[in-house]
Design a protein around this motif. Structure first.
Motif, short mmCIF file in Angstrom:
data_model
loop_
_atom_site.label_atom_id
_atom_site.label_comp_id
_atom_site.label_asym_id
_atom_site.label_seq_id
_atom_site.Cartn_x
_atom_site.Cartn_y
_atom_site.Cartn_z
N SER A 103 21.11 10.09 -47.92
CA SER A 103 22.10 9.32 -47.28
C SER A 103 22.13 7.69 -47.91
O SER A 103 21.31 7.67 -48.83
CB SER A 103 21.84 9.26 -45.96
OG SER A 103 20.57 8.61 -45.47
N GLY A 104 23.11 7.13 -47.69
CA GLY A 104 23.03 5.68 -48.09
C GLY A 104 24.18 4.81 -47.14
O GLY A 104 24.68 5.39 -46.06
N LYS A 105 24.13 3.59 -47.41
CA LYS A 105 25.04 2.80 -46.41
C LYS A 105 26.37 2.39 -47.27
O LYS A 105 26.03 2.13 -48.34
CB LYS A 105 24.22 1.70 -46.01
CG LYS A 105 24.86 0.74 -45.15
CD LYS A 105 23.96 -0.23 -44.50
CE LYS A 105 23.49 -1.54 -45.60
NZ LYS A 105 23.09 -2.74 -45.12
N GLY A 118 20.32 5.33 -50.25
CA GLY A 118 19.02 5.30 -49.49
C GLY A 118 17.84 5.72 -50.38
O GLY A 118 18.26 6.39 -51.29
N LYS A 119 16.56 5.41 -49.93
CA LYS A 119 15.49 5.98 -50.67
C LYS A 119 15.18 7.52 -50.66
O LYS A 119 14.68 7.77 -51.74
CB LYS A 119 14.34 5.47 -50.14
CG LYS A 119 14.10 3.78 -50.08
CD LYS A 119 12.70 3.10 -49.23
CE LYS A 119 12.83 1.64 -49.38
NZ LYS A 119 11.89 1.20 -48.69
N LEU A 128 26.39 4.87 -41.99
CA LEU A 128 25.38 5.56 -42.80
C LEU A 128 26.13 6.95 -43.14
O LEU A 128 26.71 7.48 -42.21
CB LEU A 128 24.26 5.90 -41.91
CG LEU A 128 22.84 6.37 -42.64
CD1 LEU A 128 22.49 5.17 -43.69
CD2 LEU A 128 21.65 6.48 -41.57
#
Length: 155
Positions: free
Chosen positions: A118-120, A113-114, A143
């Protein structure tokens, strides 16, 4: 097993749960919780007259068991933020009482993620019976925290 964070995952990485035998109680409790008393699930005499020759366990129970098997893996225990949805779920073969199933979870994408916190993760679920047949499969994004995001949460 300890929790994995976003950067601990890689595309095509796979995890497998232990087995779980579906019981008569599972079928009955799911009927009670869901309110789905379709004769295919609960009427043994009716089910004998169908192409399956016996009662079929609710497909949605397979989904529920799959998500429960994720917990057993332990890889998301401290890192998960939220499941983002289920899609393309397919019922490929029936589930029956006394089937023993396990989950194969495969990572299909890893996207930071930006914020960097976190991220997907893209994930493919495969619910596999005692004969090695994939009886259900589908996709679910989640997430997940990064290591940095976990540290920032502690502050």
């Amino acid at each position: 097993m300890s929790s994995y964070y976003l950067e601990d995952f890689a595309v095509d990485q796979a995890f497998q749960s232990g087995g779980r035998t579906i019981t008569e109680a599972d079928l009955t409790f799911f009927s009670m919780v869901s309110g789905d008393w379709n004769p295919l699930h609960v009427d043994a005499e009716f089910a004998k007259t169908t192409r399956f020759g016996q009662r079929v366990v609710h497909g949605a129970l397979g989904i529920a068991i799959s998500t429960g098997m994720l917990h057993e893996l332990g890889i998301f225990h401290d890192s998960v933020i939220a499941m983002l949805g289920l899609r393309n779920w397919n019922f490929l073969a029936p589930l029956f009482v006394n089937d023993t199933i396990h989950l194969k979870l495969t990572i299909t994408s890893v996207d930071l993620g930006k914020s960097g916190n976190s991220g997907k993760l893209g994930r493919r679920f495969q619910l596999i019976n005692q004969h090695g047949e994939v009886v259900q499969e589908g996709e679910s994004d989640v997430l997940v925290l990064t290591h940095q995001g976990a540290e920032n949460r502690k502050k």
